[in-house]
Design a protein around this motif. Structure first.
Motif, PDB file in Angstrom:
ATOM      1  N   GLN A  65      -7.707  -4.650  15.753  1.00 24.30           N
ATOM      2  CA  GLN A  65      -7.287  -5.743  14.877  1.00 24.30           C
ATOM      3  C   GLN A  65      -7.076  -7.033  15.680  1.00 24.30           C
ATOM      4  O   GLN A  65      -6.300  -7.900  15.273  1.00 24.30           O
ATOM      5  CB  GLN A  65      -5.996  -5.351  14.142  1.00 24.30           C
ATOM      6  N   SER A  67      -7.708 -10.578  16.555  1.00 21.04           N
ATOM      7  CA  SER A  67      -8.292 -11.675  15.771  1.00 21.04           C
ATOM      8  C   SER A  67      -8.601 -12.913  16.602  1.00 21.04           C
ATOM      9  O   SER A  67      -9.344 -13.783  16.132  1.00 21.04           O
ATOM     10  CB  SER A  67      -7.345 -12.060  14.624  1.00 21.04           C
ATOM     11  N   THR A  89     -11.779  -7.761  14.197  1.00 21.14           N
ATOM     12  CA  THR A  89     -11.529  -8.867  13.259  1.00 21.14           C
ATOM     13  C   THR A  89     -11.472 -10.200  14.002  1.00 21.14           C
ATOM     14  O   THR A  89     -10.760 -11.118  13.596  1.00 21.14           O
ATOM     15  CB  THR A  89     -10.216  -8.624  12.495  1.00 21.14           C
ATOM     16  N   ARG A  91     -11.874 -13.780  15.104  1.00 23.49           N
ATOM     17  CA  ARG A  91     -12.239 -14.996  14.382  1.00 23.49           C
ATOM     18  C   ARG A  91     -12.368 -16.224  15.274  1.00 23.49           C
ATOM     19  O   ARG A  91     -13.038 -17.180  14.895  1.00 23.49           O
ATOM     20  CB  ARG A  91     -11.204 -15.283  13.286  1.00 23.49           C
ATOM     21  N   ASN A 112     -18.117  -9.043  14.380  1.00 24.22           N
ATOM     22  CA  ASN A 112     -16.844  -9.716  14.168  1.00 24.22           C
ATOM     23  C   ASN A 112     -16.987 -10.773  13.076  1.00 24.22           C
ATOM     24  O   ASN A 112     -17.938 -10.742  12.291  1.00 24.22           O
ATOM     25  CB  ASN A 112     -16.350 -10.326  15.483  1.00 24.22           C
ATOM     26  N   GLN A 113     -16.060 -11.722  13.056  1.00 24.67           N
ATOM     27  CA  GLN A 113     -16.041 -12.742  12.008  1.00 24.67           C
ATOM     28  C   GLN A 113     -16.083 -14.146  12.604  1.00 24.67           C
ATOM     29  O   GLN A 113     -15.473 -15.074  12.080  1.00 24.67           O
ATOM     30  CB  GLN A 113     -14.787 -12.568  11.137  1.00 24.67           C
TER      31      GLN A 113
END
Length: 398
Positions: A65, A67, A89, A91, A112-113
């Motif tokens: 998790q 980010s 995740t 970002r 990923n994002q």
């Protein structure tokens, strides 16, 4: 005392086992009993572990998790060669996240994002060869990315939202003749599954990648191009490659003769698709009768010149002018207007000749005038007339 030395020797001989981060698995190398590979794949991991052993060579952070990557996230891992942070995740990535990773060879951030990527941060990884950004949300690829991808041999940008490729990347992947290195560096590119626009850039990649001896190999040669937003895609077919057109250069004049000390403007126009860029180069220097007037620096040619003005009246057309003021014999020579786009490069020469007096053909100087003779004195009295005076003035005797 001897017993103490024995205990110390035993302590030094036993290999140190560094602790493994919580929720991670550490694998030791066979040659040394120390953790060299670290795998962290627990969804409860929210941040990059801070207690990873400093001698770790391979770090895998999978399905976590995490980010964001903060500044200097891996600063203590100077021996790291493989870094995977996949299917998490993620970002955002700080531009200084990879500081001190001088030995990093492989960076995988797929799944990923990410909507943006700090390409300038790759300057901290000079040995990086593999970069995997597959399956993210990247929508743009900036031109300056080419500055950080010179050593990359595998780049996967597939399954993103990219629409355009900057021309600078094509210059890097497909160098023009005379600009490439002695050894051609092979590259593997993943560009598929992106909504590419049907332009010359992506067409050139598709065309050149299938040519014999191409320095680029596509993971999937089938590319989809989208004509406009909201419309369906269409396979990029070879018939579309013909849109690219090598530039053609037309100068306003091929020979220019201008007086010494005057001003002159050189102009050229180029056509091509995509719209070419123009530059000026002084390729040769000459001065016919006045070679001694040329400065010694004239031998250091060609010289790149700054364009005075450029304009693009319509797509596919560009013109450029340079202004030379106060001409000297050193300005004489051959100027070349170069036009370049990803389809090729062309140039046109303009010869400039300077006319005027030189040291070798100046007329000889006239001799100085002889000094004037002083007027001769007369023996006559002031009121005495000469016979000629009486003839010129007949009434004077009356």
């Amino acid at each position: 005392m001897p017993l103490l030395w024995v205990l110390l020797l035993l302590q030094w001989s036993i290999p140190r086992v560094l602790p493994c981060p919580p929720l991670c698995t550490c694998t030791s190398a066979q040659a040394a009993q120390e953790p060299r590979s670290v795998l962290c794949s627990d969804p409860r991991i929210l941040t990059v572990p801070t207690n990873v052993p400093i001698n770790t060579v391979k770090l895998r952070l999978e399905r976590t998790q995490i980010s964001r990557l903060p500044r200097a996230a891996f600063y203590n891992l100077s021996e790291l060669r493989f870094l995977w942070l996949t299917y998490s995740t993620l970002r955002s990535v700080h531009p200084s996240s990879f500081v001190n990773l001088k030995t990093l060879r492989e960076l995988r951030l797929d799944g990923n994002q990410l909507t943006t990527f700090p390409w300038e941060g790759l300057r901290d990884t000079p040995r990086l060869q593999i970069l995997d950004l597959h399956n993210n949300r990247l929508s743009s690829l900036p031109a300056h990315a080419a500055l950080s991808l010179a050593n990359i041999t595998f780049l996967d940008l597939s399954s993103n939202r990219l629409t355009l490729l900057p021309a600078e990347l094509l210059d890097l992947w497909f160098p023009l003749p005379g600009q490439q290195q002695s050894t051609v560096q092979r590259r593997v590119l993943g560009l598929h599954d992106n909504p590419w626009q049907c332009d010359c850039q992506i067409s050139m990649v598709a065309s050149l990648s299938v040519s014999l001896g191409s320095p680029v190999v596509l993971v999937d040669p089938v590319l989809i191009c989208v004509r406009s937003v909201g419309q369906g895609g269409a396979l990029l077919m070879p018939v579309q490659w013909s849109r690219c057109m090598r530039p053609s250069v037309q100068p306003a004049a091929t020979r220019v003769v201008s007086p010494l000390g005057s001003n002159v403007i050189l102009r050229c126009e180029a056509t091509g698709y995509p719209t070419p860029t123009l530059s000026w180069v002084k390729a040769a220097a000459y001065s016919d009768c006045c070679q001694q007037e040329i400065s010694p620096d004239a031998d250091q040619l060609p010289k790149s010149l700054q364009s005075f003005m450029q304009g693009s009246p319509r797509v596919g057309v560009r013109w450029s002018v340079i202004s030379l003021n106060g001409l000297s014999y050193n300005d004489a020579g051959e100027y070349r207007c170069q036009a370049k786009n990803m389809a090729g490069i062309s140039e046109a020469p303009i010869k400039l000749r300077i006319v005027g007096l030189s040291r070798t053909n100046r007329p000889p100087k006239k001799p100085p005038p002889s000094p004037k003779q002083p007027p001769q004195k007369s023996n006559r009295r002031p009121n005495q007339l000469s016979p000629l005076d009486s003839i010129k003035r007949p009434n004077a005797a009356k």
